[in-house]
Write an enzyme that holds these catalytic residues in place. Structure first.
Site, short mmCIF file in Angstrom:
data_model
loop_
_atom_site.label_atom_id
_atom_site.label_comp_id
_atom_site.label_asym_id
_atom_site.label_seq_id
_atom_site.Cartn_x
_atom_site.Cartn_y
_atom_site.Cartn_z
N ASP A 130 0.12 -24.96 -9.82
CA ASP A 130 1.39 -24.45 -10.35
C ASP A 130 1.97 -25.36 -11.44
OD1 ASP A 130 2.19 -21.95 -9.36
OD2 ASP A 130 2.67 -22.80 -7.39
N LYS A 176 -1.14 -12.74 -4.69
CA LYS A 176 -2.00 -13.81 -5.22
C LYS A 176 -3.38 -13.74 -4.57
CE LYS A 176 2.06 -16.62 -6.19
NZ LYS A 176 2.96 -17.71 -5.77
N GLN A 191 3.73 -22.37 -1.55
CA GLN A 191 4.63 -21.25 -1.83
C GLN A 191 6.08 -21.69 -1.60
OE1 GLN A 191 3.75 -18.25 -3.18
NE2 GLN A 191 5.93 -17.82 -3.29
#
Ligand code: NDP
Length: 294
Positions: free
Chosen positions: A131, A64, A108
């Site tokens: 997200d 990422k 994460q």
């Protein structure tokens, strides 16, 4: 490509290569993002919160970061030890929520077991929720009014749209009902007028259900969950699973067995994975705009 593959391609009018090249699709999205960012008044900033040292998470975070660097997004890394308490993680999130130099926040997953993931995800400001996991964004995605859609399902939808197979009226079978993949993907496909069936570990006769799919999306986390006899001739097969087998990464679909039957199929690696990262970049740009960035 075998004779049968070519026939399937012709019949379905599929414009995408039979084996989807997720890397090249992702590259074109990153190129576009890079162009957009060049015209921004400042670079967007993505904060990445990681707790502990899960090796797979470290690899994902690195990918990422690399993608962000490629397109000109700044990253701010918050790395907490695995002993960090839920309160400490929450504190970091609250600080990032009110930090005007941060546009987007990614936590994460997975978090260590002593931390309640749901509570942490609910703490992220919905406008910085890159997200799309906050219930507000999840709900909007379900209603079909969402902007910040979860990256993996959004990437799957992008692949399906690019493949030009047509979605309305297709029977989409999704194997796996997780909060981050299966469930939101079901909503996205329903909102595209697919007829959606969701399967999970308690589903009876998975083979019979999977065989009905025009579009078969698999997010289970077990290699070879889907074999050739579970796939209808000409189905689009999207393999979301990522499993380590020795030195190799494999998906949830028996790729070699299934590829002769599928109209399109995504490989692992090089299919959905890079698209997930590309969608994270798109969502970071959306968050930048939601913060008022010009
Ligand atoms: P979860 O473990 O959260 O969910 C797995 C789902 O599969 C559950 O709904 C479970 O059912 C179902 N399941 C388990 N066994 C079976 C079975 N035998 N038959 C049918 N259904 C079954 O996983 P995630 O959704 O987080 O991830 C799934 C896979 O996708 C993993 O390999 C993960 O690494 C990968 N992944 C890949 C991403 C990418 O970018 N390509 C991003 C995110 C994940 P039940 O609910 O009943 O337990």
């Amino acid at each position: 490509m075998g004779k049968m593959d070519a026939k399937i391609k012709r019949q379905k009018g599929v414009l995408m290569p039979h084996v989807v090249n997720g890397n090249s699709l992702a590259d074109s999205i990153l190129e576009k993002a890079k162009g957009q960012i060049a015209s921004f008044s400042r670079p967007p900033c993505l904060a990445i919160v990681m707790v502990g040292n899960n090796p797979a998470s470290q690899v994902y975070v690195r990918r990422k970061e690399e993608a962000c660097k490629k397109v000109g997004i700044k990253t701010k890394n918050i790395h907490l030890p695995s002993s960090a308490t839920e309160g400490e993680v929450m504190e970091q999130i609250l600080a990032l929520n009110s930090d005007s130099s941060v546009d987007a926040i990614l936590v994460q997953l997975p978090l260590p077991p002593h931390i309640d993931e749901e509570r942490v995800l609910c703490q992220i400001s919905p406008k910085k929720d890159v997200d799309g996991f906050h219930p507000e964004n999840f709900g909007r995605a379900a209603l079909g009014t969402g902007q910040l859609l979860p990256c993996t399902p959004k990437g799957v939808l992008h692949i399906l749209k690019e493949s030009k197979i047509g979605l309305a009226g297709k029977h989409a079978v999704i194997v796996g009902r997780s909060r981050i993949v299966g469930k939101p993907l079901a909503f996205l496909l329903l909102n595209e007028d697919c007829t959606v069936t969701i399967c999970h570990s308690k589903t009876k006769n998975l083979k019979e259900v999977a065989r009905q799919a025009d579009i078969l999306c698999v997010a289970v986390g077990k290699p070879r969950t889907i074999t050739a006899e579970m796939v209808k001739e000409g189905a689009a097969v999207i393999d979301i699973g990522i499993n380590r087998e020795g030195e190799k990464l494999v998906g949830d679909v028996d790729f070699e067995g299934v590829k002769g039957k599928a109209s399109i199929i995504t490989p692992v690696p090089g299919g959905v994975g890079p698209m997930t990262v590309a969608m994270l970049i798109e969502n970071t740009l959306l968050c930048y705009k939601l913060q008022g960035g010009k």
